[in-house]
Design a protein around this motif. Structure first.
Motif, short mmCIF file in Angstrom:
data_model
loop_
_atom_site.label_atom_id
_atom_site.label_comp_id
_atom_site.label_asym_id
_atom_site.label_seq_id
_atom_site.Cartn_x
_atom_site.Cartn_y
_atom_site.Cartn_z
N UNK A 1 46.46 86.79 26.06
CA UNK A 1 46.34 87.77 24.59
C UNK A 1 47.66 88.27 24.42
N UNK A 2 47.54 88.51 23.27
CA UNK A 2 49.05 89.12 22.65
C UNK A 2 47.96 90.29 21.75
N UNK A 3 48.47 91.28 21.87
CA UNK A 3 48.14 92.60 20.81
C UNK A 3 49.74 92.76 19.67
N UNK B 1 57.97 99.38 9.51
CA UNK B 1 57.32 97.46 9.71
C UNK B 1 57.71 96.78 10.63
N UNK B 2 58.54 97.23 11.87
CA UNK B 2 58.99 96.21 12.18
C UNK B 2 57.89 95.82 13.34
N UNK B 3 57.98 94.91 15.11
CA UNK B 3 56.53 94.31 15.64
C UNK B 3 56.98 94.31 16.52
N UNK B 4 56.34 95.35 17.19
CA UNK B 4 56.13 95.11 18.56
C UNK B 4 54.98 94.53 19.31
N UNK B 5 55.00 93.16 20.15
CA UNK B 5 53.64 92.19 20.66
C UNK B 5 53.81 92.36 22.04
N UNK B 6 52.64 92.61 22.59
CA UNK B 6 52.11 93.06 23.73
C UNK B 6 51.21 92.01 24.39
N UNK B 7 52.33 91.21 25.27
CA UNK B 7 51.75 90.30 26.26
C UNK B 7 50.47 90.44 27.39
N UNK B 8 49.65 90.02 27.48
CA UNK B 8 48.77 89.53 28.89
C UNK B 8 47.75 90.50 28.51
N UNK B 9 47.35 91.16 27.31
CA UNK B 9 46.30 92.64 27.11
C UNK B 9 44.84 91.77 27.10
N UNK B 10 44.24 91.26 27.08
CA UNK B 10 43.16 90.07 28.26
C UNK B 10 42.95 89.73 29.55
N UNK B 11 43.85 89.70 30.81
CA UNK B 11 44.68 89.72 31.50
C UNK B 11 43.40 89.04 32.18
#
Length: 287
Positions: free
Chosen positions: A280-282, A230-240
């Protein structure tokens, strides 16, 4: 453009009509449905998720007519983004860091105030105490997170550029959060491997990934081992800057991000939500 906007480095991506969504599923096998451009549905392969996750079966959106989407995201014009910024709360210390960064090379790499506010709120909602950031730059996002961590909280900040860290450390000290930030200078892969070798797997609540785009998959795999269930990994620049959605753009960095986005869509270890904030972030919640 007003003074509110002139300091902003990373503008939000242009309108993206459909954001990919994938939920989880219950312990029993369920069919994945693919929505075709005509609105019809067809069955795909069965999937299985952890019995502890009771999210309904996923529906993969291949393409949809505009009439079928529902409410579109707003097209973020300069005027509208200025309005968003005018309704964003930015601590004075972050404003000072942002303004200094604007005078330095590579300032466009810094996250925007609304994005930093969003990250800080995620940390607060989760009640996170142990966080990781891969790709610190001048420390804007890591400072936003450190400010909302409890006094006993810890943020591992991984950055290979010593000159960037000099700026970040200066503002950690000014903000009085140095005791919360564990700066790791060097290659992020080495820093993350050290944490794993030190028995810290599954002990972190939150991770933010904003580093070399061609290394995203490798960083992600290590971060997924480090965050708890239930931890969170946030990934940036996914829309570039919109390039990942443009089939005419095929440079290596864009293709790497495009492949990574597709990988996340099929990764059953996480539930994901792609959001058009900043570039954009996922959000990836570990099952």
């Amino acid at each position: 453009m007003s003074a509110v906007c002139c300091w902003i480095q990373k503008q939000p991506a242009a309108a993206y009509p459909v954001a990919a969504f994938r939920g989880g599923c219950c312990s029993e096998k369920k069919k994945v449905l693919v929505v075709s451009s005509g609105g019809s549905r067809r069955s795909s392969s069965s999937i299985r998720a952890s019995s502890s996750d009771n999210t309904p079966a996923a529906v993969l959106i291949s393409s949809i007519n505009n009439e079928q989407i529902g409410k579109h995201p707003a097209h973020v014009t300069d005027q509208l983004y200025q309005y968003i910024l005018q309704h964003t709360r930015e601590p004075q210390i972050l404003q000072q860091l942002r303004e200094e960064t604007a005078t330095l090379p590579g300032s466009q790499m810094q996250v925007s105030p609304d994005q930093a506010q969003f990250l800080a709120m995620l940390v607060q909602i989760m009640g996170a105490e142990r966080c990781i950031e891969v790709g610190v730059f001048h420390g804007y996002s890591s400072l936003a997170v450190a400010l909302v961590l409890p006094e006993w909280g810890r943020l591992v900040a991984c950055e290979r550029d010593e000159r960037c860290l000099d700026v970040a450390r200066k503002y950690y000290e000014r903000a009085g959060v140095t005791h919360k930030v564990d700066v790791r200078h060097g290659l992020a892969m080495d820093s993350l491997q050290y944490l794993l070798d030190n028995g810290e797997g599954g002990s972190y609540d939150f991770a933010f990934l904003d580093a070399d785009k061609r290394m995203y998959h490798q960083y992600y795999e290590m971060l997924l081992q480090l965050v708890r269930c239930n931890g969170l990994v946030v990934v940036d620049n996914i829309l570039w800057y919109g390039r990942t959605a443009n089939p005419l753009v095929a440079d290596k960095r864009t293709q790497s991000l495009r492949d990574f986005n597709q990988f996340l869509l099929s990764d059953e270890r996480v539930c994901i939500s792609m959001v058009p904030i900043g570039d954009g972030m996922t959000l990836c919640r570990k099952r």
